[in-house]
Scaffold this motif. Structure first.
Motif, PDB file in Angstrom:
ATOM      1  N   ASP A   1      17.361 115.714  65.704  1.00 50.13           N
ATOM      2  CA  ASP A   1      17.464 116.143  63.487  1.00 50.13           C
ATOM      3  C   ASP A   1      17.690 114.547  63.591  1.00 50.13           C
ATOM      4  N   LEU A   2      18.227 113.528  64.244  1.00 47.58           N
ATOM      5  CA  LEU A   2      18.583 112.557  63.453  1.00 47.58           C
ATOM      6  C   LEU A   2      17.861 112.034  63.903  1.00 47.58           C
ATOM      7  N   ARG A   3      17.136 111.732  64.649  1.00 43.74           N
ATOM      8  CA  ARG A   3      15.238 111.310  63.988  1.00 43.74           C
ATOM      9  C   ARG A   3      14.713 111.506  62.989  1.00 43.74           C
TER      10      ARG A   3
ATOM     11  N   VAL B   1      20.548 123.732  54.569  1.00 46.60           N
ATOM     12  CA  VAL B   1      19.160 122.551  54.421  1.00 46.60           C
ATOM     13  C   VAL B   1      18.755 121.862  55.808  1.00 46.60           C
ATOM     14  N   SER B   2      17.643 121.566  55.677  1.00 51.68           N
ATOM     15  CA  SER B   2      17.601 121.156  56.983  1.00 51.68           C
ATOM     16  C   SER B   2      17.694 120.076  56.974  1.00 51.68           C
ATOM     17  N   PRO B   3      17.565 118.854  58.229  1.00 50.42           N
ATOM     18  CA  PRO B   3      18.107 117.381  58.410  1.00 50.42           C
ATOM     19  C   PRO B   3      17.005 116.833  57.246  1.00 50.42           C
ATOM     20  N   ALA B   4      15.705 116.694  56.956  1.00 52.05           N
ATOM     21  CA  ALA B   4      14.995 115.758  55.946  1.00 52.05           C
ATOM     22  C   ALA B   4      15.576 115.979  55.426  1.00 52.05           C
ATOM     23  N   MET B   5      16.027 117.131  54.549  1.00 52.39           N
ATOM     24  CA  MET B   5      15.518 117.758  52.697  1.00 52.39           C
ATOM     25  C   MET B   5      16.788 117.076  52.642  1.00 52.39           C
ATOM     26  N   ALA B   6      19.065 117.265  54.154  1.00 52.53           N
ATOM     27  CA  ALA B   6      19.517 116.673  53.415  1.00 52.53           C
ATOM     28  C   ALA B   6      19.693 114.850  53.054  1.00 52.53           C
ATOM     29  N   VAL B   7      19.129 114.717  53.493  1.00 49.94           N
ATOM     30  CA  VAL B   7      18.365 113.275  53.703  1.00 49.94           C
ATOM     31  C   VAL B   7      18.117 112.963  52.267  1.00 49.94           C
ATOM     32  N   ALA B   8      16.916 113.269  51.366  1.00 50.71           N
ATOM     33  CA  ALA B   8      15.990 113.774  49.983  1.00 50.71           C
ATOM     34  C   ALA B   8      17.699 113.896  49.029  1.00 50.71           C
TER      35      ALA B   8
ATOM     36  N   PHE C   1       7.281 112.490  58.574  1.00 47.12           N
ATOM     37  CA  PHE C   1       7.542 113.665  59.285  1.00 47.12           C
ATOM     38  C   PHE C   1       6.646 113.303  60.764  1.00 47.12           C
ATOM     39  N   GLN C   2       5.903 112.539  61.352  1.00 41.78           N
ATOM     40  CA  GLN C   2       5.633 112.011  61.921  1.00 41.78           C
ATOM     41  C   GLN C   2       5.811 111.554  62.944  1.00 41.78           C
ATOM     42  N   LYS C   3       6.704 110.745  61.735  1.00 38.39           N
ATOM     43  CA  LYS C   3       7.234 109.517  63.100  1.00 38.39           C
ATOM     44  C   LYS C   3       9.156 110.153  63.275  1.00 38.39           C
ATOM     45  N   GLY C   4       9.229 111.444  62.965  1.00 33.16           N
ATOM     46  CA  GLY C   4      10.171 111.990  62.980  1.00 33.16           C
ATOM     47  C   GLY C   4      11.076 112.684  64.280  1.00 33.16           C
ATOM     48  N   SER C   5       9.527 112.847  65.095  1.00 33.92           N
ATOM     49  CA  SER C   5       8.753 113.800  66.305  1.00 33.92           C
ATOM     50  C   SER C   5       8.729 112.229  66.920  1.00 33.92           C
ATOM     51  N   ASP C   6       8.431 111.119  67.110  1.00 31.64           N
ATOM     52  CA  ASP C   6       8.134 110.161  68.177  1.00 31.64           C
ATOM     53  C   ASP C   6      10.148 110.388  68.803  1.00 31.64           C
ATOM     54  N   GLY C   7       9.569 109.247  69.784  1.00 35.81           N
ATOM     55  CA  GLY C   7      10.728 109.276  71.125  1.00 35.81           C
ATOM     56  C   GLY C   7       9.811 110.606  72.489  1.00 35.81           C
ATOM     57  N   PRO C   8      10.804 110.007  73.363  1.00 34.86           N
ATOM     58  CA  PRO C   8      11.199 111.747  74.243  1.00 34.86           C
ATOM     59  C   PRO C   8      12.249 112.318  74.192  1.00 34.86           C
ATOM     60  N   GLN C   9      11.707 113.939  74.336  1.00 29.83           N
ATOM     61  CA  GLN C   9      12.427 114.794  73.841  1.00 29.83           C
ATOM     62  C   GLN C   9      13.882 114.849  74.807  1.00 29.83           C
ATOM     63  N   SER C  10      13.139 114.561  76.348  1.00 30.01           N
ATOM     64  CA  SER C  10      14.450 114.074  77.114  1.00 30.01           C
ATOM     65  C   SER C  10      15.389 112.462  76.579  1.00 30.01           C
ATOM     66  N   LEU C  11      16.387 112.469  77.296  1.00 32.74           N
ATOM     67  CA  LEU C  11      17.213 112.007  76.856  1.00 32.74           C
ATOM     68  C   LEU C  11      17.201 111.112  78.640  1.00 32.74           C
ATOM     69  N   PRO C  12      17.133 109.696  78.306  1.00 33.43           N
ATOM     70  CA  PRO C  12      16.811 109.205  79.567  1.00 33.43           C
ATOM     71  C   PRO C  12      18.022 109.180  80.367  1.00 33.43           C
ATOM     72  N   PRO C  13      17.984 109.554  81.822  1.00 33.25           N
ATOM     73  CA  PRO C  13      18.457 109.651  83.290  1.00 33.25           C
ATOM     74  C   PRO C  13      19.704 108.600  82.173  1.00 33.25           C
TER      75      PRO C  13
END
Length: 740
Positions: free
Chosen positions: A361-363, A456-463, A482-494
């Motif tokens: 969400d924050l990403r 609203v969604s996080p993206a709409m909140a920023v708008a 919106f493509q950038k928002g999904s970058d990065g691993p889903q799992s947090l590094p151990p």
């Protein structure tokens, strides 16, 4: 042929109910505890000289009313939590955790956070498990393919004492979303669209399974957002069948199984799916192409429209009840029909809550800022805040530099907690302030007295934060955001689950004490005779029955004066209104007659039931009731009578005369004393017997202790990965340095 819900249910039955409509005794694999709904449960448990049966199956944290302001390295409840009532709740939780030996992520622990966030990110919740918590948004964790649902305080006590619950099996419902989501459409928009389609009572009595190509394509965190708001559709729970996405997310989580247990678990999890020809009691089909970025306009999550739309005209709704509710909502929200949603100015923006406070969400929110560039700033007329869902999420976001993006744009960067979602700490809206919020409820006063909330969604909140008004995020950024928002691993590094601080508070082993009599002594209901109060409302939620600000208590008493508080008291002058409960003879009413449906929807808080009882209400009559509210009333000796709409109206008209009503549970009939009208009703046989006897559910369940022990033995042999030594796992996560 069985549904996923059927399979999980059958795997957890300790003993069947006496008939098809009676509750069964089911085993609870995972129990989450927080400071608001647990003090009274532990007080009653200790008073009865009982112990916590399975502390290894429970995990606790403080989240609802803890401050989100900066914390020192050696934070203590005594110095950090300034509000005395909030401090009392957190202190009670700490003492109860120490006495019960339940693992606790306190304010000095980096893993502290919103209970529904930490349950997933720590790997505590596993596919196929039954998970409960004294909070309705426990449904969040159904995203793991678990049966996760909220319970009341009396049921919290039941789980602590027996590791089981008496629950009636729900009906099966499937919501299938197929197609391809358009630009800017997120899981938050999907679930708001679903609720807008089926209504806030559309899922009452059901467990919803989300399916379809859209759901399968969502990340775990997006699925959690959808399951989180299942309760806003009236459902008991929401769930998604586990798959590769689920397995990938859980791998290497601190409390997830490892070694052979992991392999065995994964093999079993992959088998958890609805059989091809299984029958559902209700099916709903949604086309992804019909879903647009969505925003709410009223005071219910079902009051939603696309951001490109306008405030609806109440006359456009089909039923008189819906038209009246819309008129009241618009008056409260300060809106007029036909107003374009994108012209509505906001005062505050809140990104957080158990719905939208995870790293993804924050990403997504930060990606909008990145696309807009370093010049993007929060509008001068807006106060905006970001509240991570846990300390782990906060550390991850800071490691990625997301906090820098938010701060540079003018957002306030906070510590973990529920924050403005429920407004139990200083993070609140002022009267008539308008907020674009990523939370889950837009009820009247939910985020502060007379505050106005748009979901609203996080993206709409920023708008909204950047433009100063509700804004279609697609108009200010392109597809790249919106493509950038999904970058990065889903799992947090151990490594981010590494060594953590030991809870610094020196806590005694003594239980909190009060002079309150044992509550189990007043669970009996046989009959009641007295004045009935008519209430003409649909969807009377628990926030309306008892505003959230009155949840800060560690007793069950003293809440009667706060029942329907916002309708009974002018919050500016403090003067009593002309609301019917303030007028004679209805200020002494013993029976409440509601002409609407879905009474008691919303939160799992048992406080609303205690407020009714404390006021003097012993029976509520309505067309239908919220599932969790129904169970809470049974646990407190408050009779619920379900009758058809026309009969409810007839009884309400009679009650308006001030004449007495007699309700007899033994005879199962309502008698209007003056007119002679007699209305029969039916109560489930098990519930009826328990209310007439006034028995303690825990006593009845402990009489089946041999069955519980036999189930636990079978569980260890068949699903060994569910047996969790949290002490060992905590040491493993902390590199062996953490002491218990």
């Amino acid at each position: 042929m069985s549904t996923l819900y059927d399979k999980i249910w059958q795997n957890h039955v300790v003993s069947e109910g006496q008939d098809a409509s009676a509750p069964s005794l089911i085993f609870v694999d995972r129990h989450l505890v927080h400071e608001v709904s647990s003090p009274q449960a532990f007080e009653s448990l200790w008073s009865a000289k009982r112990i916590v049966r399975r502390p290894d199956c429970t995990l606790a944290t403080a989240d609802h009313n803890v401050p989100t302001t900066p914390r020192a390295e050696s934070v203590t409840t005594e110095h950090y939590v300034r509000d005395p009532i909030s401090r009392a709740q957190v202190t009670a939780l700490e003492k109860n955790m120490r006495r019960s030996k339940i693992p606790y992520y306190g304010l000095g622990d980096e893993r502290q956070g919103i209970v529904h966030v930490i349950g997933g990110e720590q790997g505590f919740i596993l596919p196929g498990a039954v998970c409960v918590c004294g909070d309705s948004h426990t449904s969040t964790l159904g995203a793991f393919g678990a049966l996760a649902f909220g319970i009341g305080t009396s049921e919290v006590e039941h789980v602590l004492a027996t590791q089981t619950l008496r629950v009636r099996k729900s009906l099966n419902m499937r919501v299938t979303v197929d197609g391809e989501l358009g630009l800017g459409v997120t899981s938050k928009d999907v679930i708001l669209h679903i609720i807008g389609t089926i209504g806030t009572a559309g899922g009452t009595g059901f467990v919803i399974e989300y399916a379809g190509s859209v759901v399968r394509g969502l990340s775990m965190e997006a699925r959690m957002t959808m399951c989180n708001m299942s309760i806003e559709a009236g459902a008991r729970a929401g769930l998604v069948a586990p798959d590769d996405v689920t397995v990938s997310y859980l791998r290497n989580r601190p409390l997830a199984p490892d070694g052979n247990h992991w392999d065995q678990g994964v093999e079993f999890w992959r088998s958890l799916k609805t059989d091809e020809h299984a029958k559902f009691d209700r099916e709903v089909f949604i086309k992804a192409e019909d879903i647009l970025p969505t925003v709410t306009w009223g005071t219910s999550p079902q009051d939603s429209v696309p951001i490109s739309g306008s405030v609806p005209d109440p006359s456009s709704f089909k039923t008189p009840q819906r038209r009246e509710a819309a008129e009241k909502s618009l008056k409260y929200m300060g809106l007029t029909p036909g107003t374009p949603m994108e012209s509505i100015v906001v005062d505050k923006v809140f990104i957080g809550s158990c719905t939208n406070s995870r790293i993804e969400d924050l990403r997504n929110a930060a990606a909008i800022l990145t696309t807009l560039g370093p010049e993007a700033k929060v509008s001068p007329n807006v106060a905006a805040m970001v509240v991570p869902g846990s300390g782990v999420v906060k550390r991850q976001a800071e490691a990625e530099g997301l906090d820098v993006l938010f701060r540079r744009a003018g957002f306030d960067w906070r510590e973990a907690g529920c924050s403005m979602c429920i407004g139990l700490n200083p993070d609140q809206l002022g009267p008539e302030e308008r907020c674009a919020s990523t939370s889950n409820r837009n009820f009247e006063g939910r985020q502060g007295d007379k505050g106005r909330t748009h979901l609203v969604s996080p993206a709409m909140a920023v708008a909204a934060a950047v433009t100063g008004k509700l804004t279609d995020v697609r108009k200010i950024v392109g597809a790249a955001a919106f493509q950038k928002g999904s970058d990065g691993p889903q799992s947090l590094p151990p490594m981010l689950f590494g060594e953590t601080a030991i809870q610094p508070d020196e806590l005694s082993d003594e239980a909190p004490s009060s002079q309150e009599p044992l509550f189990r002594q007043i669970r009996q209901f046989v009959s009641v005779k007295g004045v009935g109060v008519p209430i003409h409302m649909e969807n009377v939620d628990t926030d309306k029955l008892l505003p959230a600000k009155f949840l800060k208590t560690i007793t069950r008493t003293g809440l009667g004066d706060s029942l329907f508080y916002r309708l009974r008291v002018d919050e500016v002058t403090g003067q009593k209104s002309d609301f019917i409960l303030n007028r004679e003879p209805f200020d002494k009413a013993k029976i409440l007659v509601c002409t609407g449906s879905n009474f008691g929807c919303g939160s799992s808080r048992e406080h609303a039931v205690w407020a009714l009882k404390d006021f003097g209400i012993s029976c509520v009559i309505a067309q239908s009731f919220g599932d969790i509210f129904f169970n809470n009333c049974n646990q407190n000796g408050l009779l619920l009578v379900t009758l058809p709409a026309d009969v409810c109206v007839q009884l309400a008209d009679y009650a308006a005369t001030g004449a007495e009503i007699d309700i007899d549970l033994e005879k199962e009939q309502v008698t209007c004393m003056k007119s002679g009208l007699v209305v029969p009703f039916h109560t489930n046989g098990t519930t009826r017997r328990r209310l007439l006897r006034g028995t303690d559910d825990i006593e009845d369940t402990l009489a089946e202790a041999d069955k519980i022990s036999a189930y636990e033995k079978m569980r260890r042999e068949r699903w060994s990965w569910l047996e969790l030594d949290i002490t060992r796992t905590r040491r493993r996560a902390a590199g062996g340095s953490l002491e218990w």
